[in-house]
Design a protein around this motif. Sequence first.
Motif, PDB file in Angstrom:
ATOM      1  N   MET A  73      24.970  33.610  50.550  1.00  0.00           N
ATOM      2  CA  MET A  73      23.638  33.665  51.179  1.00  0.00           C
ATOM      3  C   MET A  73      22.552  33.435  50.147  1.00  0.00           C
ATOM      4  SD  MET A  73      21.761  36.820  53.187  1.00  0.00           S
ATOM      5  CE  MET A  73      22.715  36.711  54.688  1.00  0.00           C
ATOM      6  N   GLU A  74      21.526  32.713  50.540  1.00  0.00           N
ATOM      7  CA  GLU A  74      20.349  32.537  49.673  1.00  0.00           C
ATOM      8  C   GLU A  74      19.695  33.897  49.440  1.00  0.00           C
ATOM      9  OE1 GLU A  74      18.839  29.188  48.757  1.00  0.00           O
ATOM     10  OE2 GLU A  74      18.166  30.615  47.264  1.00  0.00           O
ATOM     11  N   ASN A  75      19.271  34.159  48.222  1.00  0.00           N
ATOM     12  CA  ASN A  75      18.585  35.404  47.834  1.00  0.00           C
ATOM     13  C   ASN A  75      19.511  36.604  47.776  1.00  0.00           C
ATOM     14  OD1 ASN A  75      16.071  34.038  47.826  1.00  0.00           O
ATOM     15  ND2 ASN A  75      15.928  34.308  50.038  1.00  0.00           N
ATOM     16  N   SER A  76      20.818  36.400  47.723  1.00  0.00           N
ATOM     17  CA  SER A  76      21.751  37.517  47.611  1.00  0.00           C
ATOM     18  C   SER A  76      22.649  37.313  46.404  1.00  0.00           C
ATOM     19  CB  SER A  76      22.595  37.646  48.881  1.00  0.00           C
ATOM     20  OG  SER A  76      23.489  38.732  48.768  1.00  0.00           O
ATOM     21  N   GLN A  77      22.824  38.377  45.622  1.00  0.00           N
ATOM     22  CA  GLN A  77      23.629  38.274  44.408  1.00  0.00           C
ATOM     23  C   GLN A  77      25.123  38.378  44.699  1.00  0.00           C
ATOM     24  OE1 GLN A  77      22.999  41.428  41.613  1.00  0.00           O
ATOM     25  NE2 GLN A  77      24.236  40.469  40.027  1.00  0.00           N
ATOM     26  N   SER A  78      25.478  38.950  45.846  1.00  0.00           N
ATOM     27  CA  SER A  78      26.883  39.140  46.193  1.00  0.00           C
ATOM     28  C   SER A  78      27.296  38.148  47.268  1.00  0.00           C
ATOM     29  CB  SER A  78      27.113  40.564  46.692  1.00  0.00           C
ATOM     30  OG  SER A  78      26.776  41.503  45.701  1.00  0.00           O
ATOM     31  N   VAL A  79      28.590  37.884  47.350  1.00  0.00           N
ATOM     32  CA  VAL A  79      29.137  37.048  48.418  1.00  0.00           C
ATOM     33  C   VAL A  79      30.106  37.894  49.236  1.00  0.00           C
ATOM     34  CG1 VAL A  79      28.916  34.996  46.997  1.00  0.00           C
ATOM     35  CG2 VAL A  79      31.110  36.156  47.120  1.00  0.00           C
ATOM     36  N   MET A  80      30.310  37.472  50.456  1.00  0.00           N
ATOM     37  CA  MET A  80      31.136  38.213  51.418  1.00  0.00           C
ATOM     38  C   MET A  80      32.535  37.599  51.453  1.00  0.00           C
ATOM     39  SD  MET A  80      30.083  38.778  55.373  1.00  0.00           S
ATOM     40  CE  MET A  80      30.750  37.255  55.998  1.00  0.00           C
ATOM     41  N   ILE A  81      33.561  38.460  51.514  1.00  0.00           N
ATOM     42  CA  ILE A  81      34.948  38.000  51.557  1.00  0.00           C
ATOM     43  C   ILE A  81      35.602  38.560  52.812  1.00  0.00           C
ATOM     44  CG2 ILE A  81      37.178  37.975  50.370  1.00  0.00           C
ATOM     45  CD1 ILE A  81      35.518  38.788  47.834  1.00  0.00           C
ATOM     46  N   CYS A  82      36.242  37.733  53.597  1.00  0.00           N
ATOM     47  CA  CYS A  82      36.926  38.215  54.775  1.00  0.00           C
ATOM     48  C   CYS A  82      38.119  37.316  55.085  1.00  0.00           C
ATOM     49  CB  CYS A  82      35.969  38.318  55.961  1.00  0.00           C
ATOM     50  SG  CYS A  82      35.075  36.792  56.295  1.00  0.00           S
ATOM     51  N   PRO A  83      39.185  37.898  55.661  1.00  0.00           N
ATOM     52  CA  PRO A  83      39.366  39.333  55.896  1.00  0.00           C
ATOM     53  C   PRO A  83      39.675  40.077  54.595  1.00  0.00           C
ATOM     54  CG  PRO A  83      41.317  38.130  56.565  1.00  0.00           C
ATOM     55  CD  PRO A  83      40.328  37.093  56.141  1.00  0.00           C
ATOM     56  N   TYR A  84      39.629  41.401  54.675  1.00  0.00           N
ATOM     57  CA  TYR A  84      39.803  42.254  53.496  1.00  0.00           C
ATOM     58  C   TYR A  84      40.609  43.481  53.911  1.00  0.00           C
ATOM     59  CZ  TYR A  84      38.134  43.183  48.717  1.00  0.00           C
ATOM     60  OH  TYR A  84      38.033  43.339  47.365  1.00  0.00           O
ATOM     61  N   SER A  85      41.349  44.063  52.973  1.00  0.00           N
ATOM     62  CA  SER A  85      42.187  45.218  53.316  1.00  0.00           C
ATOM     63  C   SER A  85      41.749  46.461  52.554  1.00  0.00           C
ATOM     64  CB  SER A  85      43.656  44.919  53.019  1.00  0.00           C
ATOM     65  OG  SER A  85      43.901  44.979  51.641  1.00  0.00           O
ATOM     66  N   PHE A  86      42.203  47.618  53.033  1.00  0.00           N
ATOM     67  CA  PHE A  86      41.870  48.898  52.401  1.00  0.00           C
ATOM     68  C   PHE A  86      42.347  48.936  50.953  1.00  0.00           C
ATOM     69  CE2 PHE A  86      43.443  53.200  51.397  1.00  0.00           C
ATOM     70  CZ  PHE A  86      42.265  53.918  51.460  1.00  0.00           C
ATOM     71  N   PHE A  87      43.534  48.424  50.689  1.00  0.00           N
ATOM     72  CA  PHE A  87      44.109  48.531  49.351  1.00  0.00           C
ATOM     73  C   PHE A  87      43.409  47.620  48.354  1.00  0.00           C
ATOM     74  CE2 PHE A  87      47.335  49.894  52.327  1.00  0.00           C
ATOM     75  CZ  PHE A  87      47.756  51.074  51.750  1.00  0.00           C
ATOM     76  N   GLU A  88      42.777  46.568  48.827  1.00  0.00           N
ATOM     77  CA  GLU A  88      42.060  45.688  47.915  1.00  0.00           C
ATOM     78  C   GLU A  88      40.773  46.316  47.392  1.00  0.00           C
ATOM     79  OE1 GLU A  88      41.987  42.333  50.563  1.00  0.00           O
ATOM     80  OE2 GLU A  88      43.441  41.262  49.349  1.00  0.00           O
ATOM     81  N   MET A  89      40.317  47.395  48.061  1.00  0.00           N
ATOM     82  CA  MET A  89      39.141  48.109  47.575  1.00  0.00           C
ATOM     83  C   MET A  89      39.419  48.808  46.240  1.00  0.00           C
ATOM     84  SD  MET A  89      36.695  47.755  49.878  1.00  0.00           S
ATOM     85  CE  MET A  89      36.555  47.169  51.568  1.00  0.00           C
ATOM     86  N   PHE A  90      40.709  48.957  45.887  1.00  0.00           N
ATOM     87  CA  PHE A  90      41.068  49.651  44.652  1.00  0.00           C
ATOM     88  C   PHE A  90      41.382  48.676  43.517  1.00  0.00           C
ATOM     89  CE2 PHE A  90      41.981  52.389  48.183  1.00  0.00           C
ATOM     90  CZ  PHE A  90      41.526  53.635  47.777  1.00  0.00           C
TER      91      PHE A  90
END
Length: 491
Positions: free
Chosen positions: A255-272
Amino acid sequence: MKIWKRSKKLVENSKEKSPNHATSNTGKVTISNIKNALENIDDAVYKEYQTARGPVTLIYLNSLIDSLVLHKTVVSPIVSNDDQIIEAYEKLDNTNLHDTLMVITEGNTLIYFHNEQHFLKANTYSPPHRSIMSSEIESTVVGPQDSFTESLKINLSLIKRRIHQPGLKSKDRIIGKETNTKISIMYIEHLVNNENLQRLEQRINEIDYDNFIDITILTQLIEDKPFSIFPHIGMTSRPDSASNYLLDGRIIVVMENSQSVMICPYSFFEMFKSPEDYYNRWGTSSLLRMIRFAGFFITIMLTPLYISALSYHQGILPFEILMVLEESRSGVPFPPVIEVLFIELVIEVLREAGSRMPTKIGQTIGIVGGIVIGTAAVEAGLVSNTLIVLVATSALLSFLLPTFLMSNASRVVRYLFILAAGLFGLLGQMIAFVWLFNHLLNLTSLGTPYMSPVIPRAWSDLYDQLIRFPMVYIKKRKGISRAKQVKLDSK
């Protein structure tokens, strides 16, 4: 919306105005109604030049362009009558006033030839942006150090310079009725699951929302269960992580003006997982992952266990430890659950106050405030010194998680466990744990199970979950991505 309404009114009024006003070949857009629509916008610039083609007017917003770029790409070719360059500009035929105004507000320069009575669009968008720096929220010791910026163009280039192939696609969209924010949906065509892509595009197309200041707002609008406290969609500020997920068959949104990008789909274990896990040796990465998993469950269980042991189940503690705890609590007038809630809230206040202050002042408030308030609370008999140690340990463990949103979720879960322990002791903790497990099992990320690959089980994915096996054993893409090509070396 106000500009659009106003523009619509001005278009209607323009039909009744004097024929001396310059008009486009559609007869709908004039210089005068553009000026009326852009009144009270101080950085709107109107410059007239005499050329071989007759008078020419340039219209642009000074804050969105670079004057050197404008002079080099627009003014010089027009004044020198360079037809080849002028013909390269996009003609705005059959456009209404609203679309013409949008061309200007997007940072383009509008060129109007009075004699020929038509508009051209020159791309001169060049807003100020910061340089590429290392990531502060996902810092690593080894591996690449660059991170995304707030510029969509720079972020796309950071990804595309890592993946060189025509299969890397990027579809642009405009979202937000007021902000008209530009996003780009990226995927690798021969890897991405078409059902995932269609589902994401459908959800984005169905969004009815005014303003998108950051991509975190978009993630909350398209996630599967908006009332859940856990994040369903991954976020990263690192180009290497985003590229890695693209190569796994995932979809990312920039997204313009955003430092982060979105990833999908994503799982609970990938948060670690941390990006550094793949740059370290497998033994070190596995040890750190196990510490993060253990830290999550200890941080939500430690202080509730203190409440349960002292309030309902003194028998589960060895006699010596029970005596130490009772002695430290000898002067505390409150029950354990009130004592824990009091000091947990003090920690939250210190953390919030520290994060709102300038960096150096925030660190000072965190350290000095914690020591002073903790010592004073123990001396005043409000809390026990044992609890201070437990709460501080629990707070530190919550920061082990690489994902900031997941760290915040663990804090909320901890309060639920504290209340459950205060009401029913260990039975309450078990009930809360069953609720937590059931809640996680019912979550999905873009329609795929959130607890994958444990439930449903995917044996090949388990090589890269709690323990990270040597890279030679990680040969398949993750099951949650449902990629068209399962093996990493498939062609």
